[in-house]
Design a protein around this motif. Structure first.
Motif, PDB file in Angstrom:
ATOM      1  N   ARG A 262       0.850  14.112 -17.260  1.00 40.50           N
ATOM      2  CA  ARG A 262      -0.212  13.159 -16.931  1.00 40.50           C
ATOM      3  C   ARG A 262      -0.212  12.886 -15.435  1.00 40.50           C
ATOM      4  O   ARG A 262       0.855  12.882 -14.799  1.00 40.50           O
ATOM      5  CB  ARG A 262      -0.038  11.842 -17.693  1.00 40.50           C
ATOM      6  CG  ARG A 262       1.168  11.011 -17.248  1.00 40.50           C
ATOM      7  CD  ARG A 262       1.174   9.629 -17.889  1.00 40.50           C
ATOM      8  NE  ARG A 262       2.173   8.751 -17.317  1.00 40.50           N
ATOM      9  CZ  ARG A 262       3.376   8.529 -17.849  1.00 40.50           C
ATOM     10  NH1 ARG A 262       3.737   9.148 -18.961  1.00 40.50           N
ATOM     11  NH2 ARG A 262       4.220   7.682 -17.260  1.00 40.50           N
ATOM     12  N   PRO A 263      -1.386  12.659 -14.852  1.00 44.85           N
ATOM     13  CA  PRO A 263      -1.416  12.175 -13.465  1.00 44.85           C
ATOM     14  C   PRO A 263      -0.921  10.745 -13.428  1.00 44.85           C
ATOM     15  O   PRO A 263      -1.145   9.980 -14.378  1.00 44.85           O
ATOM     16  CB  PRO A 263      -2.896  12.276 -13.092  1.00 44.85           C
ATOM     17  CG  PRO A 263      -3.622  12.203 -14.386  1.00 44.85           C
ATOM     18  CD  PRO A 263      -2.731  12.816 -15.419  1.00 44.85           C
ATOM     19  N   GLU A 264      -0.226  10.375 -12.376  1.00 40.52           N
ATOM     20  CA  GLU A 264       0.303   9.008 -12.254  1.00 40.52           C
ATOM     21  C   GLU A 264      -0.376   8.327 -11.087  1.00 40.52           C
ATOM     22  O   GLU A 264       0.122   8.330  -9.954  1.00 40.52           O
ATOM     23  CB  GLU A 264       1.827   9.051 -12.082  1.00 40.52           C
ATOM     24  CG  GLU A 264       2.482   7.684 -12.066  1.00 40.52           C
ATOM     25  CD  GLU A 264       2.018   6.823 -13.215  1.00 40.52           C
ATOM     26  OE1 GLU A 264       1.013   6.103 -13.024  1.00 40.52           O
ATOM     27  OE2 GLU A 264       2.643   6.869 -14.288  1.00 40.52           O
ATOM     28  N   SER A 265      -1.538   7.737 -11.361  1.00 42.58           N
ATOM     29  CA  SER A 265      -2.353   7.144 -10.293  1.00 42.58           C
ATOM     30  C   SER A 265      -1.684   5.934  -9.653  1.00 42.58           C
ATOM     31  O   SER A 265      -2.028   5.553  -8.532  1.00 42.58           O
ATOM     32  CB  SER A 265      -3.733   6.753 -10.838  1.00 42.58           C
ATOM     33  OG  SER A 265      -3.610   5.833 -11.899  1.00 42.58           O
ATOM     34  N   GLN A 266      -0.740   5.308 -10.351  1.00 44.46           N
ATOM     35  CA  GLN A 266      -0.017   4.176  -9.757  1.00 44.46           C
ATOM     36  C   GLN A 266       0.802   4.609  -8.542  1.00 44.46           C
ATOM     37  O   GLN A 266       0.999   3.824  -7.609  1.00 44.46           O
ATOM     38  CB  GLN A 266       0.954   3.566 -10.772  1.00 44.46           C
ATOM     39  CG  GLN A 266       0.326   2.979 -12.011  1.00 44.46           C
ATOM     40  CD  GLN A 266       1.411   2.530 -12.983  1.00 44.46           C
ATOM     41  OE1 GLN A 266       1.976   1.454 -12.837  1.00 44.46           O
ATOM     42  NE2 GLN A 266       1.710   3.367 -13.957  1.00 44.46           N
ATOM     43  N   LEU A 267       1.293   5.844  -8.584  1.00 41.55           N
ATOM     44  CA  LEU A 267       2.189   6.331  -7.530  1.00 41.55           C
ATOM     45  C   LEU A 267       1.392   7.153  -6.531  1.00 41.55           C
ATOM     46  O   LEU A 267       1.324   8.385  -6.593  1.00 41.55           O
ATOM     47  CB  LEU A 267       3.329   7.142  -8.137  1.00 41.55           C
ATOM     48  CG  LEU A 267       4.231   6.375  -9.118  1.00 41.55           C
ATOM     49  CD1 LEU A 267       5.354   7.255  -9.627  1.00 41.55           C
ATOM     50  CD2 LEU A 267       4.781   5.088  -8.499  1.00 41.55           C
ATOM     51  N   VAL A 268       0.767   6.457  -5.587  1.00 45.50           N
ATOM     52  CA  VAL A 268       0.009   7.091  -4.516  1.00 45.50           C
ATOM     53  C   VAL A 268       0.949   7.964  -3.696  1.00 45.50           C
ATOM     54  O   VAL A 268       2.089   7.563  -3.404  1.00 45.50           O
ATOM     55  CB  VAL A 268      -0.646   6.007  -3.633  1.00 45.50           C
ATOM     56  CG1 VAL A 268      -1.284   6.625  -2.408  1.00 45.50           C
ATOM     57  CG2 VAL A 268      -1.666   5.222  -4.445  1.00 45.50           C
ATOM     58  N   ASP A 269       0.481   9.164  -3.307  1.00 48.86           N
ATOM     59  CA  ASP A 269       1.367  10.103  -2.623  1.00 48.86           C
ATOM     60  C   ASP A 269       0.547  11.095  -1.817  1.00 48.86           C
ATOM     61  O   ASP A 269      -0.487  11.571  -2.278  1.00 48.86           O
ATOM     62  CB  ASP A 269       2.211  10.855  -3.660  1.00 48.86           C
ATOM     63  CG  ASP A 269       3.286  11.718  -3.040  1.00 48.86           C
ATOM     64  OD1 ASP A 269       4.323  11.160  -2.626  1.00 48.86           O
ATOM     65  OD2 ASP A 269       3.103  12.940  -2.974  1.00 48.86           O
ATOM     66  N   PRO A 270       1.001  11.446  -0.605  1.00 49.13           N
ATOM     67  CA  PRO A 270       0.234  12.359   0.242  1.00 49.13           C
ATOM     68  C   PRO A 270       0.540  13.838   0.009  1.00 49.13           C
ATOM     69  O   PRO A 270       0.046  14.689   0.737  1.00 49.13           O
ATOM     70  CB  PRO A 270       0.674  11.949   1.647  1.00 49.13           C
ATOM     71  CG  PRO A 270       2.097  11.539   1.470  1.00 49.13           C
ATOM     72  CD  PRO A 270       2.155  10.872   0.111  1.00 49.13           C
ATOM     73  N   GLY A 271       1.372  14.147  -1.013  1.00 46.94           N
ATOM     74  CA  GLY A 271       1.863  15.498  -1.190  1.00 46.94           C
ATOM     75  C   GLY A 271       3.143  15.671  -0.408  1.00 46.94           C
ATOM     76  O   GLY A 271       3.200  16.370   0.594  1.00 46.94           O
ATOM     77  N   CYS A 272       4.202  15.003  -0.870  1.00 42.37           N
ATOM     78  CA  CYS A 272       5.463  14.950  -0.129  1.00 42.37           C
ATOM     79  C   CYS A 272       6.598  14.763  -1.129  1.00 42.37           C
ATOM     80  O   CYS A 272       6.386  14.241  -2.232  1.00 42.37           O
ATOM     81  CB  CYS A 272       5.431  13.799   0.879  1.00 42.37           C
ATOM     82  SG  CYS A 272       6.795  13.794   2.061  1.00 42.37           S
ATOM     83  N   ASN A 273       7.783  15.164  -0.757  1.00 43.48           N
ATOM     84  CA  ASN A 273       8.932  15.023  -1.642  1.00 43.48           C
ATOM     85  C   ASN A 273       9.349  13.553  -1.735  1.00 43.48           C
ATOM     86  O   ASN A 273       9.526  12.891  -0.713  1.00 43.48           O
ATOM     87  CB  ASN A 273      10.093  15.864  -1.113  1.00 43.48           C
ATOM     88  CG  ASN A 273      11.108  16.189  -2.180  1.00 43.48           C
ATOM     89  OD1 ASN A 273      11.001  15.749  -3.315  1.00 43.48           O
ATOM     90  ND2 ASN A 273      12.108  16.974  -1.818  1.00 43.48           N
ATOM     91  N   GLY A 274       9.498  13.047  -2.959  1.00 45.37           N
ATOM     92  CA  GLY A 274       9.945  11.682  -3.188  1.00 45.37           C
ATOM     93  C   GLY A 274      11.278  11.675  -3.911  1.00 45.37           C
ATOM     94  O   GLY A 274      11.946  12.703  -4.038  1.00 45.37           O
ATOM     95  N   SER A 275      11.675  10.513  -4.421  1.00 43.14           N
ATOM     96  CA  SER A 275      12.949  10.396  -5.125  1.00 43.14           C
ATOM     97  C   SER A 275      12.803   9.417  -6.275  1.00 43.14           C
ATOM     98  O   SER A 275      12.151   8.374  -6.137  1.00 43.14           O
ATOM     99  CB  SER A 275      14.042   9.904  -4.165  1.00 43.14           C
ATOM    100  OG  SER A 275      15.295   9.808  -4.819  1.00 43.14           O
TER     101      SER A 275
END
Length: 375
Positions: A262-275
């Motif tokens: 599923r897409p997680e629209s709550q977690l805005v992200d620019p296309g980058c590695n997170g944790s």
């Protein structure tokens, strides 16, 4: 002016104080940022990139990163990248000098460190991607080294490429995702491997790293991804997906045989590695289940490093708190021995790689604190 021993001592203390100020930065939220790896202080290194951090079995912190020598280019374009670490024995207040863990001859490079702590054997596995640009340009190999003494010394490299990839992927753009994998409640070590032509696959070990296996169920859309075990034993992967402005989540209830995406629209992200990591678990005697997530919280720019918390196994997330509003990119979370949260991240367009720690109370503005369950 007459130069005396006292003058020299005073001068040395002043220089040390200036150097220390250069390494520390206080944010608007009164957090103290420590620059652990800064190429501006080292003329021999172009940049440091790709942070990873874990808490060792004895409570020490181990922070690993690429030492990119001739240029800031990624593995495919650089003939000299080493894996270096710094360690802390006092919850991140002070750190050892930079130590090279992986240093191949010129023409061979290692990149993208990630770690797993085996909670039973007390070993730290440090994974990285390897390439011999002189002899096999564009061929990626997947290695690990391990430490049995909390990161002080490391074994010779071990090549696990054949165990966790397919032969036909020989020249594919494939890599173990940087940051960290997990040790599960059932004693498995699990991690994510990316093949940009196919998606993300989980690989793991059931025998403390003696052998490794590959789960042939590719996950898409997904780039660099992190896996976490949910309270019910399910696996959840949180993925970078370029061009979408948000994270994607993949959940498996059958140990990776199938996935729900599923897409997680709550977690805005620019296309980058997170944790993403587990912070607390009711099964472990804590009062609540808590997950933590960090990333550059913007849709179209690598800025605004933020940490969020979830109390319902990633179904909903807090708005989070900004750690650093400026330029920031890759990040790696860990839980300190005293219960505080540690974050190691890239800032200021990769020029600095910074550690910061804070309490759950700080993260939640005093609304939550660590307590054990009464049951």
């Amino acid at each position: 002016m007459k130069i005396t021993v006292l003058n020299i001592i005073v001068l040395l203390f002043a220089l040390a104080a200036c150097a220390q100020e250069d390494l520390l930065q206080k944010t608007e939220n009164d957090l103290l940022l420590q620059n652990l790896f800064d190429a501006g202080n080292n003329d021999a290194v172009s940049c440091y990139r790709i942070p990873a951090i874990v808490t060792a079995p004895n409570g020490d912190l181990v922070a690993a990163i690429d030492e990119r020598v001739p240029s800031c280019g990624d593995l495919k374009w650089s003939k000299d990248i080493n894996i270096v670490i710094r360690r802390s024995t006092d919850l991140g207040k002070t750190w050892t000098e930079i130590e090279r863990v992986i240093d191949f001859p010129f023409g061979q490079s290692a990149s993208d460190p990630s770690m797993i702590v085996d909670e039973e054997t007390k070993e730290i596995f440090l994974f990285y991607n390897f390439m011999d640009l002189e002899k096999e340009k564009d061929v990626y190999y997947l290695h690990y080294t391990k430490s049995a003494d909390n990161g002080k010394t490391w074994s010779d490299p071990v090549d696990i490429t054949a165990q966790i990839t397919k032969p036909e992927w020989d020249t594919d753009f494939k890599f173990i995702t940087s940051g960290r994998g997990i040790y599960t409640s059932t004693g498995k070590m699990l991690h994510c491997m990316v093949n940009l032509s196919y998606g993300v696959n989980v690989f793991g070990s059931n025998d403390h790293g003696k052998t490794w296996y590959f789960i042939d169920t590719p996950i898409t859309p997904a780039d660099e991804s992190k896996i976490v075990e949910l309270e019910d034993g399910s696996w959840m992967i949180n993925s970078r997906v370029n061009g979408k402005g948000m994270r994607y989540v993949h959940i498996s209830t059958d140990e990776g045989k199938s996935w729900q995406t599923r897409p997680e629209s709550q977690l805005v992200d620019p296309g980058c590695n997170g944790s993403i990591i587990r912070y607390t678990s009711v099964k472990d005697g804590d009062d609540k289940n808590r997950l933590l997530f960090s990333n550059a919280k913007m849709k179209d720019a690598r800025m605004n490093m933020t940490v969020r918390i979830s109390y319902d196994e990633g179904e909903t997330w807090s708005e989070g708190k900004t750690i650093y509003a400026g330029s920031s990119a890759y990040s790696s979370l860990t839980v300190l021995d005293n219960g505080d949260i540690g974050l190691f991240f890239e800032k200021d367009e990769y020029s600095k790689n910074t550690f910061v720690s804070f309490s759950l109370e700080w993260l939640t503005d005093g609304e939550d604190g660590l307590r054990k369950s009464k049951n």
